[in-house]
Design a protein around this motif. Structure first.
Motif, PDB file in Angstrom:
ATOM      1  N   ASP A   1       0.833  -1.185   0.000  1.00 17.21           N
ATOM      2  CA  ASP A   1       0.000   0.000   0.000  1.00 17.21           C
ATOM      3  C   ASP A   1       0.866   1.232   0.000  1.00 17.21           C
ATOM      4  OD1 ASP A   1      -1.844  -1.910   0.298  1.00 17.21           O
ATOM      5  OD2 ASP A   1      -1.969  -1.690   2.465  1.00 17.21           O
ATOM      6  N   TYR A   2       0.257   2.322   0.407  1.00 19.90           N
ATOM      7  CA  TYR A   2       1.008   3.542   0.585  1.00 19.90           C
ATOM      8  C   TYR A   2       1.531   3.553   2.016  1.00 19.90           C
ATOM      9  CZ  TYR A   2      -1.551   4.928  -3.613  1.00 19.90           C
ATOM     10  OH  TYR A   2      -2.074   4.999  -4.867  1.00 19.90           O
ATOM     11  N   VAL A   3       2.116   2.476   2.468  1.00 17.77           N
ATOM     12  CA  VAL A   3       2.621   2.410   3.825  1.00 17.77           C
ATOM     13  C   VAL A   3       3.681   3.479   4.011  1.00 17.77           C
ATOM     14  CG1 VAL A   3       2.188  -0.024   4.203  1.00 17.77           C
ATOM     15  CG2 VAL A   3       4.311   0.677   3.137  1.00 17.77           C
TER      16      VAL A   3
ATOM     17  N   GLY B   1      -8.529   4.742  -4.353  1.00 21.76           N
ATOM     18  CA  GLY B   1      -7.623   5.013  -5.442  1.00 21.76           C
ATOM     19  C   GLY B   1      -7.448   3.876  -6.424  1.00 21.76           C
TER      20      GLY B   1
ATOM     21  N   LEU C   1      -8.231   3.065  -0.241  1.00 24.61           N
ATOM     22  CA  LEU C   1      -9.593   2.570  -0.435  1.00 24.61           C
ATOM     23  C   LEU C   1     -10.181   3.036  -1.756  1.00 24.61           C
ATOM     24  CD1 LEU C   1     -12.206   1.305   0.596  1.00 24.61           C
ATOM     25  CD2 LEU C   1     -12.590   3.348   1.978  1.00 24.61           C
TER      26      LEU C   1
ATOM     27  N   GLN D   1       3.235   6.521   4.383  1.00 21.39           N
ATOM     28  CA  GLN D   1       2.724   7.859   4.131  1.00 21.39           C
ATOM     29  C   GLN D   1       2.013   8.329   5.388  1.00 21.39           C
ATOM     30  OE1 GLN D   1       3.362   9.817   1.486  1.00 21.39           O
ATOM     31  NE2 GLN D   1       4.803   8.147   1.184  1.00 21.39           N
ATOM     32  N   ASP D   2       2.141   9.615   5.668  1.00 17.85           N
ATOM     33  CA  ASP D   2       1.617  10.117   6.932  1.00 17.85           C
ATOM     34  C   ASP D   2       0.309  10.872   6.776  1.00 17.85           C
ATOM     35  OD1 ASP D   2       2.622  12.255   5.617  1.00 17.85           O
ATOM     36  OD2 ASP D   2       4.135  12.754   7.087  1.00 17.85           O
ATOM     37  N   CYS D   3      -0.220  10.936   5.561  1.00 23.35           N
ATOM     38  CA  CYS D   3      -1.344  11.847   5.401  1.00 23.35           C
ATOM     39  C   CYS D   3      -2.661  11.119   5.196  1.00 23.35           C
ATOM     40  CB  CYS D   3      -1.071  12.799   4.252  1.00 23.35           C
ATOM     41  SG  CYS D   3      -0.934  11.955   2.692  1.00 23.35           S
ATOM     42  N   SER D   4      -3.726  11.885   5.405  1.00 21.17           N
ATOM     43  CA  SER D   4      -5.075  11.359   5.240  1.00 21.17           C
ATOM     44  C   SER D   4      -5.310  10.946   3.797  1.00 21.17           C
ATOM     45  CB  SER D   4      -6.097  12.422   5.614  1.00 21.17           C
ATOM     46  OG  SER D   4      -5.656  13.154   6.717  1.00 21.17           O
ATOM     47  N   LEU D   5      -4.713  11.705   2.891  1.00 21.63           N
ATOM     48  CA  LEU D   5      -4.918  11.410   1.481  1.00 21.63           C
ATOM     49  C   LEU D   5      -4.507   9.989   1.153  1.00 21.63           C
ATOM     50  CD1 LEU D   5      -5.700  12.467  -1.303  1.00 21.63           C
ATOM     51  CD2 LEU D   5      -3.365  13.261  -1.590  1.00 21.63           C
ATOM     52  N   SER D   6      -3.362   9.562   1.670  1.00 28.55           N
ATOM     53  CA  SER D   6      -2.897   8.223   1.302  1.00 28.55           C
ATOM     54  C   SER D   6      -3.824   7.154   1.870  1.00 28.55           C
ATOM     55  CB  SER D   6      -1.463   8.015   1.773  1.00 28.55           C
ATOM     56  OG  SER D   6      -1.376   8.204   3.164  1.00 28.55           O
ATOM     57  N   ARG D   7      -4.362   7.395   3.082  1.00 31.25           N
ATOM     58  CA  ARG D   7      -5.304   6.416   3.629  1.00 31.25           C
ATOM     59  C   ARG D   7      -6.565   6.338   2.780  1.00 31.25           C
ATOM     60  NH1 ARG D   7      -6.135   8.752   8.562  1.00 31.25           N
ATOM     61  NH2 ARG D   7      -4.089   9.714   8.362  1.00 31.25           N
ATOM     62  N   ALA D   8      -7.043   7.482   2.338  1.00 26.49           N
ATOM     63  CA  ALA D   8      -8.223   7.493   1.482  1.00 26.49           C
ATOM     64  C   ALA D   8      -7.931   6.805   0.149  1.00 26.49           C
ATOM     65  CB  ALA D   8      -8.687   8.928   1.237  1.00 26.49           C
ATOM     66  N   LEU D   9      -6.741   7.022  -0.378  1.00 24.58           N
ATOM     67  CA  LEU D   9      -6.437   6.460  -1.692  1.00 24.58           C
ATOM     68  C   LEU D   9      -6.261   4.945  -1.650  1.00 24.58           C
ATOM     69  CD1 LEU D   9      -4.089   9.139  -3.257  1.00 24.58           C
ATOM     70  CD2 LEU D   9      -6.486   8.689  -3.767  1.00 24.58           C
TER      71      LEU D   9
END
Lengths: 171, 171
Positions: free
Chosen positions: B6-8, B22, B20, B10-18
């Motif tokens: 994943d985007y492990v 993205g 799911l 990454q510290d931002c909300s965007l990466s967590r959203a992506l």
DNA sequence: CTACCCCGGTTCAATGAACGAACCGACACT
DNA sequence: AGTGTCGGTTCGTTCATTGAACCGGGGTAG
């Protein structure tokens, strides 16, 4: 994603946008560009992305008019990657996804956003509650309670700073 | 995209959203759900998406709390896929990408959006210029000048109708 | 009773994209 | 002469996507 096997036959604007922006990493590249990252190696350090993929994504973003390549030194030739006006206009999209993520997926934000002039935090629409709609360049980011990366590029980003202000990692 | 690689980091909300949202097709599924599509086969017809991928994406969206599966008949058991409140909150994100796309990539919109109560077209922020912020359920979509698909599901969507109102293809 | 269709899937082989490690060229510094 | 930096490219392995085939429960037409 952008060649042949796309979202052909889709009739909506969203599918056209996703052909350009929907590839893995692309929106994170744009986000970091808004946060002031400009150099190939800085994107790479911040994102832990394979160089070949970063190279491909930057090329697509340039082709799509979202970023442009600008030479900042001649010997040896070195380039930085800057957002175009179209790219800067992606700020509301990126901010909206971030807001959705914090509301619905939880997690502490590592960065918060306020109107630089008056210091008021932005509302979910991205506007300043006191001053109304504002430009990305009027937005100041500052550290929130969430975890932060500690690589040199991220560290330079953890000081309060405006969107689009170039990140200069120490050393 | 959601397992392991994943985007492990990454510290931002965007990466967590992506992680799911993205993946390929995912936002188009959510968009069509907002437009009223509910059944597996209707998503499939509208999107020209491989069944295995659609199945996978719906499962991830359910797991992520964006959609839920609801039985609408018992013999034989049949299910429809509905947006949760979290899913409905993605409307501003999807609208914002559509606005960006039309401004920066061009193309005629096949659908336009107005406030159902007063008939006024929405402004780029997604608000009604007369009435201010409005709920997705208060938004009416109606045909614009752009090209439209002509499959039965799309045809049913080309009549003026509110967001989230179920699409019922004739026959 | 049989055959066929609908809906909502799963399985599988082939293709394409992402990954990560290695390499490269131009130049600066020591 | 050797090492380091920046901005990449190349390449073999792994992973995801695709499209076609298949499937099962039940309804429906003959």
């Amino acid at each position: 994603m952008a060649l042949g096997k796309d979202y052909v036959g889709q009739d909506c604007s969203l599918s056209r946008a996703l052909e350009l922006l929907g590839e893995r990493w692309t929106l994170l590249v744009v986000q970091n560009a808004l946060y002031g990252v400009r150099r190939f190696s800085d994107f790479q350090v911040r994102l832990d992305i394979p160089k070949a993929v970063l190279s491909d994504r930057l090329a697509h973003l340039i082709e799509g008019g979202v970023m442009r390549k600008s030479q900042y030194q001649t010997a040896p030739p070195r380039y930085e990657y800057l957002l175009t006006d179209a790219g800067i206009e992606l700020w509301p999209v990126i901010f909206a996804i971030g807001v959705w993520s914090r509301r619905n997926l939880g997690g502490e934000p590592p960065r918060l956003f306020r109107h630089a002039e008056c210091g008021t935090d932005l509302v979910p629409s991205g506007d300043c509650p006191k001053c109304g709609p504002i430009e990305p360049a009027e937005v100041e980011m500052y550290p929130g309670p969430g975890p932060k990366r500690m690589d040199p590029v991220s560290r330079a980003m953890n000081r309060p700073r405006r969107l689009l202000e170039p990140v200069i990692p120490e050393q």
